[in-house]
Scaffold this motif. Structure first.
Motif, PDB file in Angstrom:
ATOM      1  N   VAL A  67       0.586  -1.272   0.142  1.00  0.00           N
ATOM      2  CA  VAL A  67       0.220   0.074  -0.469  1.00  0.00           C
ATOM      3  C   VAL A  67       1.146   1.953   0.086  1.00  0.00           C
ATOM      4  O   VAL A  67       0.780   2.165  -0.665  1.00  0.00           O
ATOM      5  CB  VAL A  67      -0.855  -0.344   1.281  1.00  0.00           C
ATOM      6  CG1 VAL A  67      -1.430   1.870   1.396  1.00  0.00           C
ATOM      7  CG2 VAL A  67      -1.676  -0.727   0.929  1.00  0.00           C
ATOM      8  N   ASP A  68       2.090   0.997   0.897  1.00  0.00           N
ATOM      9  CA  ASP A  68       3.015   2.363   0.716  1.00  0.00           C
ATOM     10  C   ASP A  68       4.148   2.234   1.143  1.00  0.00           C
ATOM     11  O   ASP A  68       4.692   1.450   2.212  1.00  0.00           O
ATOM     12  CB  ASP A  68       1.730   3.496   1.752  1.00  0.00           C
ATOM     13  CG  ASP A  68       3.094   4.244   1.917  1.00  0.00           C
ATOM     14  OD1 ASP A  68       2.818   5.406   2.735  1.00  0.00           O
ATOM     15  OD2 ASP A  68       3.764   5.623   1.009  1.00  0.00           O
ATOM     16  N   ASP A  69       4.942   2.049   0.852  1.00  0.00           N
ATOM     17  CA  ASP A  69       6.868   2.206   1.281  1.00  0.00           C
ATOM     18  C   ASP A  69       7.525   3.253   1.494  1.00  0.00           C
ATOM     19  O   ASP A  69       7.574   4.806   0.199  1.00  0.00           O
ATOM     20  CB  ASP A  69       7.065   0.750   0.428  1.00  0.00           C
ATOM     21  CG  ASP A  69       7.652   0.662  -0.849  1.00  0.00           C
ATOM     22  OD1 ASP A  69       9.080   1.169  -1.461  1.00  0.00           O
ATOM     23  OD2 ASP A  69       6.923   1.537  -1.648  1.00  0.00           O
ATOM     24  N   PHE A  74      10.427   3.648  -0.033  1.00  0.00           N
ATOM     25  CA  PHE A  74      11.803   3.323  -0.597  1.00  0.00           C
ATOM     26  C   PHE A  74      11.208   4.215  -1.997  1.00  0.00           C
ATOM     27  O   PHE A  74      11.362   5.017  -2.359  1.00  0.00           O
ATOM     28  CB  PHE A  74      12.261   2.252  -0.827  1.00  0.00           C
ATOM     29  CG  PHE A  74      13.266   1.682  -2.442  1.00  0.00           C
ATOM     30  CD1 PHE A  74      12.452   1.929  -3.266  1.00  0.00           C
ATOM     31  CD2 PHE A  74      14.480   2.482  -1.249  1.00  0.00           C
ATOM     32  CE1 PHE A  74      14.201   1.363  -4.406  1.00  0.00           C
ATOM     33  CE2 PHE A  74      15.513   2.513  -2.395  1.00  0.00           C
ATOM     34  CZ  PHE A  74      15.529   1.849  -3.454  1.00  0.00           C
ATOM     35  N   THR A  75       9.810   3.283  -2.290  1.00  0.00           N
ATOM     36  CA  THR A  75       9.358   3.701  -3.638  1.00  0.00           C
ATOM     37  C   THR A  75       8.695   5.570  -3.593  1.00  0.00           C
ATOM     38  O   THR A  75       9.045   6.480  -4.023  1.00  0.00           O
ATOM     39  CB  THR A  75       8.075   3.790  -4.149  1.00  0.00           C
ATOM     40  OG1 THR A  75       8.159   2.077  -3.322  1.00  0.00           O
ATOM     41  CG2 THR A  75       7.456   3.843  -5.013  1.00  0.00           C
ATOM     42  N   LYS A 102       9.559   9.560  -6.004  1.00  0.00           N
ATOM     43  CA  LYS A 102       8.347   9.890  -7.056  1.00  0.00           C
ATOM     44  C   LYS A 102       8.457  11.233  -7.341  1.00  0.00           C
ATOM     45  O   LYS A 102       8.819  12.266  -6.302  1.00  0.00           O
ATOM     46  CB  LYS A 102       7.114   9.932  -5.864  1.00  0.00           C
ATOM     47  CG  LYS A 102       6.291  10.230  -6.024  1.00  0.00           C
ATOM     48  CD  LYS A 102       4.644   9.668  -5.111  1.00  0.00           C
ATOM     49  CE  LYS A 102       3.802  10.554  -5.356  1.00  0.00           C
ATOM     50  NZ  LYS A 102       2.501  10.125  -4.410  1.00  0.00           N
ATOM     51  N   SER A 103       8.515  11.969  -8.748  1.00  0.00           N
ATOM     52  CA  SER A 103       8.590  13.090  -9.639  1.00  0.00           C
ATOM     53  C   SER A 103       7.323  13.556  -8.252  1.00  0.00           C
ATOM     54  O   SER A 103       6.001  12.547  -8.462  1.00  0.00           O
ATOM     55  CB  SER A 103       8.315  12.904 -10.177  1.00  0.00           C
ATOM     56  OG  SER A 103       9.172  11.993 -11.332  1.00  0.00           O
ATOM     57  N   PRO A 139       4.514  15.982  -9.914  1.00  0.00           N
ATOM     58  CA  PRO A 139       4.538  16.514 -11.280  1.00  0.00           C
ATOM     59  C   PRO A 139       3.551  18.108 -10.294  1.00  0.00           C
ATOM     60  O   PRO A 139       3.199  18.293  -9.846  1.00  0.00           O
ATOM     61  CB  PRO A 139       3.174  15.904 -11.767  1.00  0.00           C
ATOM     62  CG  PRO A 139       3.207  14.853 -11.322  1.00  0.00           C
ATOM     63  CD  PRO A 139       3.890  14.852 -10.133  1.00  0.00           C
ATOM     64  N   ARG A 161      14.324   6.236 -14.192  1.00  0.00           N
ATOM     65  CA  ARG A 161      13.719   5.311 -15.533  1.00  0.00           C
ATOM     66  C   ARG A 161      12.676   5.911 -16.226  1.00  0.00           C
ATOM     67  O   ARG A 161      12.074   5.232 -17.004  1.00  0.00           O
ATOM     68  CB  ARG A 161      12.900   4.123 -13.806  1.00  0.00           C
ATOM     69  CG  ARG A 161      14.034   3.932 -13.710  1.00  0.00           C
ATOM     70  CD  ARG A 161      12.995   3.048 -12.450  1.00  0.00           C
ATOM     71  NE  ARG A 161      12.895   3.319 -10.925  1.00  0.00           N
ATOM     72  CZ  ARG A 161      11.912   3.094 -10.375  1.00  0.00           C
ATOM     73  NH1 ARG A 161      12.562   1.518 -10.113  1.00  0.00           N
ATOM     74  NH2 ARG A 161      12.013   3.689  -9.326  1.00  0.00           N
ATOM     75  N   ASN A 162      12.433   6.732 -16.172  1.00  0.00           N
ATOM     76  CA  ASN A 162      11.605   8.039 -16.712  1.00  0.00           C
ATOM     77  C   ASN A 162      11.894   9.172 -18.234  1.00  0.00           C
ATOM     78  O   ASN A 162      11.333   8.846 -19.085  1.00  0.00           O
ATOM     79  CB  ASN A 162      10.850   8.314 -15.743  1.00  0.00           C
ATOM     80  CG  ASN A 162       9.535   7.669 -14.935  1.00  0.00           C
ATOM     81  OD1 ASN A 162       9.812   6.315 -15.204  1.00  0.00           O
ATOM     82  ND2 ASN A 162       8.799   8.539 -14.784  1.00  0.00           N
ATOM     83  N   GLN A 163      13.203   9.351 -18.150  1.00  0.00           N
ATOM     84  CA  GLN A 163      13.567  10.236 -18.659  1.00  0.00           C
ATOM     85  C   GLN A 163      14.587  10.422 -19.212  1.00  0.00           C
ATOM     86  O   GLN A 163      15.327   9.790 -18.325  1.00  0.00           O
ATOM     87  CB  GLN A 163      13.535  11.276 -18.334  1.00  0.00           C
ATOM     88  CG  GLN A 163      12.523  12.199 -18.030  1.00  0.00           C
ATOM     89  CD  GLN A 163      12.425  13.672 -17.492  1.00  0.00           C
ATOM     90  OE1 GLN A 163      13.006  13.879 -16.715  1.00  0.00           O
ATOM     91  NE2 GLN A 163      12.089  14.690 -17.556  1.00  0.00           N
TER      92      GLN A 163
END
Lengths: 175, 371
Positions: free
Chosen positions: B54-56, B58-59, B63-64, B66, B282-284
């Motif tokens: 549900v939530d951690d 590390f992530t 997190k960007s 926006p 990882r995204n850009q």
């Protein structure tokens, strides 16, 4: 970027809420959706095993492989339904049912002695020998009135847990 | 044969993630004779797993954020459109031009100096230092960077390293504009790699490869050699090892802290109102990231040069690293998490789950003895 650009409509939220038997508030479903989209990196509509395992806290859990079999490839509705057993509003029976499903990996409605051994093996790893595990298992089974050939059904599980159910509540962060 | 006595000694050199996560673990609480219910009750473990899904923490570090859309309105929307036009059609070409101009000056000075003054290394290095600082200033200008520096400027002295928190590769450019640091970086492909091998080579950079395991010792030796040299540019290290989103700090790698020299911490904090400077690799790609910066209004950040620290007697390098991380996190207003940044690229080692298994096994066996 990684976050969702598609928003859930009120209809979607109500549908998901119905699917999980109203165990989550609408805000919680929105939070879960944000989380789902965060984990589902390429917006496939489900979260793959790899993506679950990229959460280190989950990967470190001894039962992660068992749980992966249950959550891998779920779409959002089923994902919420799976997590609904962890809601504070879930009944004792629903929580016991989830524990039963974790044990019953072949989904035949019965938990054999072997199934319990498997979970025990996952939880204790190399820190208990097989003999010790057998000893523990036969001792507690005998005491509860079962033998090593018994099969436990969901009703047996509910009886074993009795009226003081498992404490299994997870709070969904709502920001 | 399998005895549960394989004690994993948690020495002072290992931070216990479990202490952070399970401050009130209920696995060991019940006492007394073992019952079937105790064996079947896997709810603590399941709750942990569900909590992680549900939530951690590390992530959350990666997190960007926006920018919130604020243009859903009949009068705000045209304003926003004007803003877009200004940013893309006026500011962006101006910035490209500034950057191109800067590159022109740089290349026409750097290439001749580099080849002509080959014999006079000292003079050549000094001029190249100034030139690199200059091109970095041009870069910062191309994003309309507003950087405020606090604290004494870095000096060129031997036996010191600089460490900073890491948000994006532009951290390096922002710091380099003030002082020509030598830096230790991951070798990148493409035009960035080209810049790395030509220009950054002149300020004395060290390369490493994250995926090479044996690389670590080679790099450690290179670091030590660099720090000893009196003429080398001061070394800048980003001990997090990866880009983090400027709200959190992940654990510092101890490599920078066991070089037997003074560590000067630098804290960098970007102001998110103007642009989110976090480079989510990882995204850009880096090019897209730069373009995003160049089409925003401004990049505003604060840089604090903090008091140099040395390792205290009896302190391990890891404790030293944590102490410096405390300083930097406090100064820049970042939250600390006990995760290793490299978990972005690999799974956690099995010793964490083994520790949980061990405590579970021990609790069961203890109660087995009780009759």
């Amino acid at each position: 970027m990684g976050n969702t650009s598609s928003m859930l409509t009120q209809y979607d939220i109500e549908e998901v809420q119905g699917h999980c038997h109203d165990l989550f508030e609408q805000q919680e479903i929105l939070s879960l959706y944000q989380r789902f989209c965060q984990l589902d990196r390429n917006a496939k509509g489900f979260i793959s095993s790899d993506e679950f395992l990229s959460v280190p806290e989950f990967a470190m859990n001894p039962l992660s492989q068992r749980l992966l079999k249950m959550v891998d490839g779920l779409n959002f509705k089923d994902f919420v339904a799976f997590l609904s057993a962890f809601s504070a509003k879930a009944s004792l029976r629903q929580k016991v049912e989830l524990i039963f499903k974790v044990y019953d990996s072949d989904c035949n409605g019965k938990v054999s002695c072997n199934d319990i051994m498997e979970v025990l093996r996952d939880l204790s790893g190399s820190f208990m020998s097989d003999e010790q595990r057998e000893q523990v298992l036969s001792q507690v089974l005998k005491e509860a009135g079962y033998t090593s050939d018994s099969f436990l059904t969901l009703e047996d599980f509910v009886k074993v847990f009795g009226s003081s159910g498992p404490e299994m509540d997870v709070e969904i962060p709502v920001d | 044969m399998n005895s549960p006595a394989g004690k994993l000694v948690t020495s002072r050199s290992e931070l216990n993630i479990e202490d952070y996560l399970l401050s009130d673990s209920s696995i060991n609480e019940p006492r007394g004779k073992l019952r079937l219910r105790d064996l079947l009750d896997i709810s603590p473990t399941l709750t942990e797993a569900a909590g992680a899904i549900v939530d951690d923490s590390f992530t959350r570090c990666f997190k960007s954020n926006p920018p919130e859309p604020w243009n859903w309105n009949i009068y705000l929307f045209p304003l926003w459109c004007c803003g877009v036009v200004v940013r893309y059609c006026i500011l962006f070409p101006l910035r490209c031009f500034t950057l191109a101009f800067g590159w022109f000056i740089f290349l026409t000075s750097f290439i001749p100096i580099h080849s002509l003054l080959k014999g006079h290394d000292r003079l050549r290095k000094q001029i190249e230092r100034v030139l690199v600082e200059m091109i970095c200033s041009f870069f910062v200008a191309s994003w309309t960077g507003v950087v405020r520096y606090h604290g004494p400027r870095p000096s060129i002295r031997p036996k010191q390293v600089y460490v900073a928190n890491h948000t994006s590769m532009i951290d390096f450019i922002v710091l380099e504009q003030m002082t020509a640091f030598a830096v230790i970086m991951q070798k990148h492909p493409g035009w960035v790699g080209l810049l790395q091998s030509t220009i950054l080579e002149s300020v004395g950079c060290i390369w490493f490869n994250r995926s090479e395991v044996k690389d670590r010792e080679i790099v450690a030796k290179k670091l030590r050699d660099h720090v000893q040299g009196a003429d080398n540019n001061p070394l800048l290290i980003f001990p997090e090892g990866t880009c983090v989103n400027n709200n959190y700090t992940v654990m510092f790698k101890k490599g920078a802290f066991e070089l037997d020299c003074t560590v000067c911490p630098i804290a960098i904090k970007y102001n998110k109102i103007f642009v989110d400077a976090f480079w989510n690799s990882r995204n850009q790609s880096f090019t897209m990231h730069l373009l995003q910066l160049m089409t925003s209004w401004a990049v505003v950040c604060e840089v604090w040069y903090l008091e140099p620290q040395t390792i205290r007697p009896g302190e391990t390098p890891i404790e030293f690293a944590e102490r410096v991380r405390d300083m930097i996190s406090l100064r820049a207003g970042l939250k600390k998490v006990p995760w290793d940044g490299y978990l972005k690229y690999s799974r956690p080692s099995s010793k964490h789950s083994e520790r949980k298994q061990q405590s579970f096994a021990e609790s069961i066996l203890v109660r087995l003895e009780e009759k």
